[in-house]
Write a protein that holds these residues in place. Structure first.
Motif, PDB file in Angstrom:
ATOM      1  N   ILE A 143       0.864  -1.182   0.000  1.00  0.00           N
ATOM      2  CA  ILE A 143       0.000   0.000   0.000  1.00  0.00           C
ATOM      3  C   ILE A 143       0.902   1.235   0.000  1.00  0.00           C
ATOM      4  O   ILE A 143       1.793   1.371   0.841  1.00  0.00           O
ATOM      5  CB  ILE A 143      -0.936   0.022   1.230  1.00  0.00           C
ATOM      6  CG1 ILE A 143      -1.803  -1.250   1.273  1.00  0.00           C
ATOM      7  CG2 ILE A 143      -1.783   1.288   1.246  1.00  0.00           C
ATOM      8  CD1 ILE A 143      -2.758  -1.429   0.117  1.00  0.00           C
ATOM      9  N   ILE A 144       0.639   2.138  -0.931  1.00  0.00           N
ATOM     10  CA  ILE A 144       1.377   3.402  -1.021  1.00  0.00           C
ATOM     11  C   ILE A 144       0.386   4.510  -0.662  1.00  0.00           C
ATOM     12  O   ILE A 144      -0.442   4.908  -1.483  1.00  0.00           O
ATOM     13  CB  ILE A 144       1.934   3.629  -2.435  1.00  0.00           C
ATOM     14  CG1 ILE A 144       2.874   2.489  -2.826  1.00  0.00           C
ATOM     15  CG2 ILE A 144       2.627   4.981  -2.523  1.00  0.00           C
ATOM     16  CD1 ILE A 144       3.296   2.509  -4.278  1.00  0.00           C
ATOM     17  N   PRO A 145       0.453   5.012   0.567  1.00  0.00           N
ATOM     18  CA  PRO A 145      -0.474   6.070   0.968  1.00  0.00           C
ATOM     19  C   PRO A 145       0.055   7.444   0.538  1.00  0.00           C
ATOM     20  O   PRO A 145       1.229   7.763   0.737  1.00  0.00           O
ATOM     21  CB  PRO A 145      -0.506   5.949   2.489  1.00  0.00           C
ATOM     22  CG  PRO A 145       0.810   5.340   2.854  1.00  0.00           C
ATOM     23  CD  PRO A 145       1.252   4.511   1.678  1.00  0.00           C
ATOM     24  N   ILE A 146      -0.829   8.244  -0.065  1.00  0.00           N
ATOM     25  CA  ILE A 146      -0.461   9.602  -0.491  1.00  0.00           C
ATOM     26  C   ILE A 146      -1.512  10.572   0.038  1.00  0.00           C
ATOM     27  O   ILE A 146      -2.698  10.432  -0.259  1.00  0.00           O
ATOM     28  CB  ILE A 146      -0.372   9.712  -2.026  1.00  0.00           C
ATOM     29  CG1 ILE A 146       0.686   8.763  -2.579  1.00  0.00           C
ATOM     30  CG2 ILE A 146      -0.078  11.156  -2.430  1.00  0.00           C
ATOM     31  CD1 ILE A 146       0.762   8.742  -4.098  1.00  0.00           C
ATOM     32  N   PHE A 147      -1.057  11.550   0.799  1.00  0.00           N
ATOM     33  CA  PHE A 147      -1.933  12.602   1.305  1.00  0.00           C
ATOM     34  C   PHE A 147      -1.669  13.840   0.452  1.00  0.00           C
ATOM     35  O   PHE A 147      -0.532  14.280   0.338  1.00  0.00           O
ATOM     36  CB  PHE A 147      -1.629  12.890   2.782  1.00  0.00           C
ATOM     37  CG  PHE A 147      -2.593  13.841   3.421  1.00  0.00           C
ATOM     38  CD1 PHE A 147      -3.750  13.376   4.016  1.00  0.00           C
ATOM     39  CD2 PHE A 147      -2.346  15.205   3.421  1.00  0.00           C
ATOM     40  CE1 PHE A 147      -4.647  14.246   4.617  1.00  0.00           C
ATOM     41  CE2 PHE A 147      -3.232  16.082   4.017  1.00  0.00           C
ATOM     42  CZ  PHE A 147      -4.386  15.608   4.618  1.00  0.00           C
ATOM     43  N   ALA A 148      -2.708  14.392  -0.161  1.00  0.00           N
ATOM     44  CA  ALA A 148      -2.521  15.504  -1.098  1.00  0.00           C
ATOM     45  C   ALA A 148      -3.306  16.740  -0.679  1.00  0.00           C
ATOM     46  O   ALA A 148      -4.380  16.651  -0.089  1.00  0.00           O
ATOM     47  CB  ALA A 148      -2.953  15.076  -2.494  1.00  0.00           C
ATOM     48  N   SER A 149      -2.728  17.891  -1.015  1.00  0.00           N
ATOM     49  CA  SER A 149      -3.377  19.180  -0.822  1.00  0.00           C
ATOM     50  C   SER A 149      -2.687  20.167  -1.752  1.00  0.00           C
ATOM     51  O   SER A 149      -1.637  19.854  -2.329  1.00  0.00           O
ATOM     52  CB  SER A 149      -3.258  19.637   0.633  1.00  0.00           C
ATOM     53  OG  SER A 149      -4.083  20.757   0.848  1.00  0.00           O
ATOM     54  N   LEU A 150      -3.234  21.361  -1.880  1.00  0.00           N
ATOM     55  CA  LEU A 150      -2.577  22.350  -2.740  1.00  0.00           C
ATOM     56  C   LEU A 150      -1.238  22.770  -2.166  1.00  0.00           C
ATOM     57  O   LEU A 150      -0.254  22.920  -2.886  1.00  0.00           O
ATOM     58  CB  LEU A 150      -3.475  23.571  -2.935  1.00  0.00           C
ATOM     59  CG  LEU A 150      -4.726  23.339  -3.758  1.00  0.00           C
ATOM     60  CD1 LEU A 150      -5.535  24.615  -3.875  1.00  0.00           C
ATOM     61  CD2 LEU A 150      -4.393  22.797  -5.134  1.00  0.00           C
ATOM     62  N   HIS A 151      -1.203  22.961  -0.866  1.00  0.00           N
ATOM     63  CA  HIS A 151       0.041  23.333  -0.182  1.00  0.00           C
ATOM     64  C   HIS A 151       0.104  22.564   1.134  1.00  0.00           C
ATOM     65  O   HIS A 151      -0.887  22.511   1.862  1.00  0.00           O
ATOM     66  CB  HIS A 151       0.083  24.840   0.100  1.00  0.00           C
ATOM     67  CG  HIS A 151       1.231  25.233   0.956  1.00  0.00           C
ATOM     68  ND1 HIS A 151       2.508  25.328   0.469  1.00  0.00           N
ATOM     69  CD2 HIS A 151       1.313  25.527   2.272  1.00  0.00           C
ATOM     70  CE1 HIS A 151       3.327  25.676   1.459  1.00  0.00           C
ATOM     71  NE2 HIS A 151       2.616  25.798   2.562  1.00  0.00           N
ATOM     72  N   ILE A 152       1.271  22.011   1.404  1.00  0.00           N
ATOM     73  CA  ILE A 152       1.458  21.297   2.668  1.00  0.00           C
ATOM     74  C   ILE A 152       2.701  21.868   3.330  1.00  0.00           C
ATOM     75  O   ILE A 152       3.794  21.819   2.755  1.00  0.00           O
ATOM     76  CB  ILE A 152       1.620  19.775   2.455  1.00  0.00           C
ATOM     77  CG1 ILE A 152       0.379  19.206   1.746  1.00  0.00           C
ATOM     78  CG2 ILE A 152       1.839  19.067   3.782  1.00  0.00           C
ATOM     79  CD1 ILE A 152       0.447  17.727   1.440  1.00  0.00           C
ATOM     80  N   GLY A 153       2.525  22.421   4.517  1.00  0.00           N
ATOM     81  CA  GLY A 153       3.636  23.012   5.253  1.00  0.00           C
ATOM     82  C   GLY A 153       4.650  21.964   5.691  1.00  0.00           C
ATOM     83  O   GLY A 153       4.344  20.771   5.787  1.00  0.00           O
ATOM     84  N   GLU A 154       5.855  22.428   5.980  1.00  0.00           N
ATOM     85  CA  GLU A 154       6.958  21.533   6.346  1.00  0.00           C
ATOM     86  C   GLU A 154       6.631  20.690   7.577  1.00  0.00           C
ATOM     87  O   GLU A 154       6.968  19.505   7.626  1.00  0.00           O
ATOM     88  CB  GLU A 154       8.228  22.354   6.583  1.00  0.00           C
ATOM     89  CG  GLU A 154       9.460  21.512   6.785  1.00  0.00           C
ATOM     90  CD  GLU A 154      10.722  22.344   6.940  1.00  0.00           C
ATOM     91  OE1 GLU A 154      11.712  21.790   7.444  1.00  0.00           O
ATOM     92  OE2 GLU A 154      10.716  23.531   6.578  1.00  0.00           O
ATOM     93  N   ASP A 155       5.975  21.282   8.568  1.00  0.00           N
ATOM     94  CA  ASP A 155       5.642  20.529   9.778  1.00  0.00           C
ATOM     95  C   ASP A 155       4.688  19.372   9.461  1.00  0.00           C
ATOM     96  O   ASP A 155       4.819  18.272   9.993  1.00  0.00           O
ATOM     97  CB  ASP A 155       5.045  21.445  10.854  1.00  0.00           C
ATOM     98  CG  ASP A 155       3.825  22.221  10.379  1.00  0.00           C
ATOM     99  OD1 ASP A 155       3.725  22.488   9.161  1.00  0.00           O
ATOM    100  OD2 ASP A 155       2.983  22.585  11.220  1.00  0.00           O
ATOM    101  N   VAL A 156       3.749  19.593   8.544  1.00  0.00           N
ATOM    102  CA  VAL A 156       2.814  18.545   8.157  1.00  0.00           C
ATOM    103  C   VAL A 156       3.528  17.480   7.320  1.00  0.00           C
ATOM    104  O   VAL A 156       3.288  16.285   7.492  1.00  0.00           O
ATOM    105  CB  VAL A 156       1.597  19.134   7.400  1.00  0.00           C
ATOM    106  CG1 VAL A 156       0.674  18.035   6.905  1.00  0.00           C
ATOM    107  CG2 VAL A 156       0.827  20.098   8.306  1.00  0.00           C
ATOM    108  N   VAL A 157       4.437  17.924   6.435  1.00  0.00           N
ATOM    109  CA  VAL A 157       5.224  16.966   5.648  1.00  0.00           C
ATOM    110  C   VAL A 157       6.030  16.071   6.590  1.00  0.00           C
ATOM    111  O   VAL A 157       6.089  14.849   6.411  1.00  0.00           O
ATOM    112  CB  VAL A 157       6.159  17.689   4.648  1.00  0.00           C
ATOM    113  CG1 VAL A 157       7.150  16.715   4.020  1.00  0.00           C
ATOM    114  CG2 VAL A 157       5.351  18.390   3.572  1.00  0.00           C
ATOM    115  N   ASN A 158       6.633  16.673   7.606  1.00  0.00           N
ATOM    116  CA  ASN A 158       7.400  15.888   8.587  1.00  0.00           C
ATOM    117  C   ASN A 158       6.509  14.885   9.311  1.00  0.00           C
ATOM    118  O   ASN A 158       6.907  13.736   9.542  1.00  0.00           O
ATOM    119  CB  ASN A 158       8.101  16.807   9.595  1.00  0.00           C
ATOM    120  CG  ASN A 158       9.209  17.611   8.954  1.00  0.00           C
ATOM    121  OD1 ASN A 158       9.776  17.218   7.934  1.00  0.00           O
ATOM    122  ND2 ASN A 158       9.517  18.750   9.538  1.00  0.00           N
TER     123      ASN A 158
END
Length: 176
Positions: A143-158
């Motif tokens: 399973i390859i989970p991908i969370f998408a949005s227009l912009h994702i801040g660094e803290d959320v990426v971490n």
């Protein structure tokens, strides 16, 4: 004095009548404002839902490219958008998946939000743990989970990275 008292009583009667009319007008105004507020809240809810589907519509065409470029897929066996499915272990549960792409031995599960929040990610993590309850046919596939949005801040990426979830957001030209 008697005439003045009659005039005063008459004026008071008129005043009482005017106050009654004013109260009725205020009651109508309050009801109208309540109906307007309800209508506005409904329209705002519809707008928020539409904005969410607009973001999803931007993400969807990028998933096949992401599958090829980042995960080496040569072909997609199945591609589902806004797939509504019942939980096979608990028929009372239903879930909509934003995008599911199925390859030979991998499955991309995408969750898209217009505003990324940790709560949304935590819900996604819970759902990922139940994927085989919804799709038993994916047992044994990666399973390859991908969370998408227009912009994702660094803290959320971490946060996503710590939970082994890929982050996908708008780059200079397209989703990355």
């Amino acid at each position: 004095l008697s005439d003045k008292m009659k005039d005063f009583k008459g004026e008071m009667g008129e005043f009482k009548e005017e106050m009654g009319e004013f109260k009725d007008e205020m009651k109508d105004f309050k009801e109208e404002m309540k109906a307007d507020r309800k209508r506005l809240n409904q329209q705002l809810g519809e707008l928020a839902n539409k904005w969410g589907t607009v973001v999803e519509d931007m993400v969807v065409p990028n998933i096949p490219r992401i599958a090829r470029e980042y995960f080496g897929w040569s072909d997609i066996e199945d591609f589902m958008v806004r797939r509504k499915v019942r939980n096979k272990k608990d028929a009372s549960k239903r879930r909509e998946f934003d995008v599911i792409a199925v390859g030979d031995n991998q499955v991309i599960i995408n969750e898209t939000k217009s505003s990324p929040r940790i709560d949304y990610i935590n819900e996604f993590i819970e759902i990922l743990a139940q994927i085989e309850d919804y799709f038993p046919e994916y047992a044994g596939k990666t399973i390859i989970p991908i969370f998408a949005s227009l912009h994702i801040g660094e803290d959320v990426v971490n946060y996503l990275t710590r939970h082994r979830i890929y982050a996908m957001a708008m780059g200079d030209e397209t989703m990355e």
